[in-house]
Design an enzyme around this catalytic site. Structure first.
Site, PDB file in Angstrom:
ATOM      1  N   GLY A  77       0.819  -1.212   0.000  1.00 46.11           N
ATOM      2  CA  GLY A  77       0.000   0.000   0.000  1.00 46.11           C
ATOM      3  C   GLY A  77       0.847   1.254   0.000  1.00 46.11           C
ATOM      4  O   GLY A  77       2.078   1.201  -0.133  1.00 46.11           O
TER       5      GLY A  77
ATOM      6  N   GLY B 180      -6.877  -5.277   1.657  1.00 47.82           N
ATOM      7  CA  GLY B 180      -6.998  -5.858   0.325  1.00 47.82           C
ATOM      8  C   GLY B 180      -7.401  -4.845  -0.731  1.00 47.82           C
ATOM      9  O   GLY B 180      -7.683  -5.214  -1.867  1.00 47.82           O
TER      10      GLY B 180
ATOM     11  N   GLU C 146      -0.719 -10.892   2.667  1.00 48.28           N
ATOM     12  CA  GLU C 146      -0.691 -10.045   3.874  1.00 48.28           C
ATOM     13  C   GLU C 146      -1.153 -10.825   5.095  1.00 48.28           C
ATOM     14  O   GLU C 146      -0.581 -10.697   6.178  1.00 48.28           O
ATOM     15  CB  GLU C 146      -1.595  -8.823   3.680  1.00 48.28           C
ATOM     16  CG  GLU C 146      -1.008  -7.803   2.730  1.00 48.28           C
ATOM     17  CD  GLU C 146      -1.906  -6.607   2.504  1.00 48.28           C
ATOM     18  OE1 GLU C 146      -1.393  -5.562   2.104  1.00 48.28           O
ATOM     19  OE2 GLU C 146      -3.124  -6.710   2.718  1.00 48.28           O
TER      20      GLU C 146
ATOM     21  N   LYS D 251      -8.690   6.043   8.167  1.00 48.84           N
ATOM     22  CA  LYS D 251      -8.941   4.604   8.338  1.00 48.84           C
ATOM     23  C   LYS D 251      -9.405   4.262   9.749  1.00 48.84           C
ATOM     24  O   LYS D 251      -9.749   3.123  10.030  1.00 48.84           O
ATOM     25  CB  LYS D 251      -7.667   3.799   8.037  1.00 48.84           C
ATOM     26  CG  LYS D 251      -6.889   4.251   6.820  1.00 48.84           C
ATOM     27  CD  LYS D 251      -7.681   4.035   5.554  1.00 48.84           C
ATOM     28  CE  LYS D 251      -6.925   4.453   4.309  1.00 48.84           C
ATOM     29  NZ  LYS D 251      -5.708   3.712   4.047  1.00 48.84           N
TER      30      LYS D 251
HETATM   31  O1  LIG Z   1      -3.987  -4.901  -0.539  1.00 53.11           O
HETATM   32  C1  LIG Z   1      -3.566  -3.875  -0.028  1.00 53.11           C
HETATM   33  C2  LIG Z   1      -3.431  -3.659   1.390  1.00 53.11           C
HETATM   34  O2  LIG Z   1      -4.297  -4.342   2.223  1.00 53.11           O
HETATM   35  C3  LIG Z   1      -3.097  -2.260   1.859  1.00 53.11           C
HETATM   36  O3  LIG Z   1      -2.342  -2.413   3.005  1.00 53.11           O
HETATM   37  C4  LIG Z   1      -4.329  -1.422   2.142  1.00 53.11           C
HETATM   38  O4  LIG Z   1      -5.101  -1.306   0.960  1.00 53.11           O
HETATM   39  C5  LIG Z   1      -3.970  -0.022   2.664  1.00 53.11           C
HETATM   40  O5  LIG Z   1      -3.271   0.697   1.719  1.00 53.11           O
HETATM   41  P1  LIG Z   1      -2.882   2.237   1.912  1.00 53.11           P
HETATM   42  O6  LIG Z   1      -1.766   2.296   2.897  1.00 53.11           O
HETATM   43  O7  LIG Z   1      -2.495   2.697   0.536  1.00 53.11           O
HETATM   44  O8  LIG Z   1      -4.107   2.932   2.396  1.00 53.11           O
END
Ligand SMILES: O=C[C@H](O)[C@H](O)[C@H](O)COP(=O)(O)O
Length: 335
Positions: A107, A177, A185, A203
């Site tokens: 991510g 995901g 993961e 989040k």
């Molecule tokens: O499949 C991707 C993952 O689970 C990522 O860790 C999740 O989508 C969070 O990503 P970001 O840090 O870009 O918000």
């Protein structure tokens, strides 16, 4: 015409390839010739096997520098600053010199984790530390930073895995995901003695599904996707969607060669993520579900005002100092 063509030299006789990367004769940069079973710390390789050459350095033209370019903090947007601060705080609080195997998630927040790990004091432990990626993106991060690349089949027990999340509820259950990496993961989260989440404040939620509206990411065997799709509807999923590629005709294909269905469930389902996870996982053809229930020990959320809030599984919340590494980030120096 074919008589004019000279046959290619067999690989073993090709002098260029004999000393090239990946050759058994080569001593590639970094740790290629090192046996994990006899690391300089004397720490035994968990499987007692020699490190795979292919696991050490990958990619044509990749020059492992052991260094990273750091974008000056002031040049980042408030969201990126928040991600960096959360990542720095998590690394500073959870990664210790004696941790020899780290899992690196996927991510847009995780690059700041690697950035901090390449800075003092953490970088001093890196020559004797192994990094396990959760997918293509984190593998690239590890290789480009010149860190020792390992895999979970070499290191089925990981000291600390740090990963991002799409949404985290009051009990630190998470949806993951959004980048289609949830299968690997989850394996790395489960393999880790300490699984830590890093994210920006968007989040930080109470009930899953309140802020992440696109549904629970489910990795499915490609040939079974339609069957799983129908079964999800029968289960009560309001809106399953086969995730489609951008700039690619057809569905997203994961790092494991599978498809992803995003499944939206109503609030009553989302209030019991353990039950929902269990029910989805029982559907034949489902490989993994992007619900991480009871796995995270702590989650770090960066806020646009520069503060970082740590939340713990027992419900504790505390503001933490995330400024230790910023001196380096603010200068924009290579580390
Ligand atoms: O499949 C991707 C993952 O689970 C990522 O860790 C999740 O989508 C969070 O990503 P970001 O840090 O870009 O918000």
């Amino acid at each position: 015409m074919s008589s004019q063509l000279r046959p290619l030299a067999p690989l073993a006789e090709n002098p260029k390839l004999k000393s090239g990367p990946g050759s058994s004769n080569s001593t590639a940069p970094g740790q290629n010739s090192r046996r994990a079973s006899h690391s300089s710390s004397g720490r035994p390789d968990p499987l007692g096997t020699e490190v795979h050459l292919s696991a050490s350095r990958i990619g044509p033209g990749v020059i492992p520098t052991g260094r990273m370019d750091v974008v000056p903090h002031e040049e980042l947007s408030p969201e990126e600053k928040a991600k960096r601060l959360a990542a720095y705080a998590a690394v500073d609080e959870h990664v210790k010199d004696f941790h020899k195997v780290l899992g690196i998630g996927s991510g847009s927040t995780v690059p700041y984790v690697v950035e901090r790990l390449c800075q003092p004091p953490h970088c001093y432990a890196n020559s004797d530390r192994w990094y396990v990626p959760t997918g293509f993106q984190s593998k690239e991060l590890i290789v480009k930073a010149g860190l020792n690349l390992g895999d979970v089949d070499q290191f089925p027990t990981i000291d600390v895995t740090i990963d991002g999340a799409d949404e985290v509820d009051d009990e630190l259950n998470a949806i993951k995901g959004g980048g289609a990496c949830q299968l690997r993961e989850k394996v790395l989260a489960e393999a880790a003695t300490h699984f830590i989440i890093v994210a920006d404040s968007r989040k930080d939620s109470h009930v899953l599904g309140q802020t992440w509206k696109q549904g629970v990411p489910i990795e499915v065997a490609p040939f079974a996707w339609a069957k799983v799709f129908v079964n999800l509807q029968k289960m009560g999923c309001e809106k399953p969607t086969l995730r489609m590629g951008k700039m690619k005709a057809g569905p997203v294909v994961t790092d494991n060669g599978n498809f992803v269905i995003d499944a939206v469930f109503s609030e009553p389902y989302m209030r019991d993520p353990a039950e929902l996870l269990h029910r989805i996982k029982m559907l034949t053809g489902v490989l993994e579900v992007g619900l991480f229930v009871g796995m995270a020990e702590a989650a770090y959320f960066g806020y646009p005002d520069g503060t970082v809030m740590a939340r713990w599984q027992d419900g504790r919340r505390e503001q933490v100092d995330a400024t230790k590494g910023l001196e380096i980030a603010e200068s924009g120096k290579r580390v």
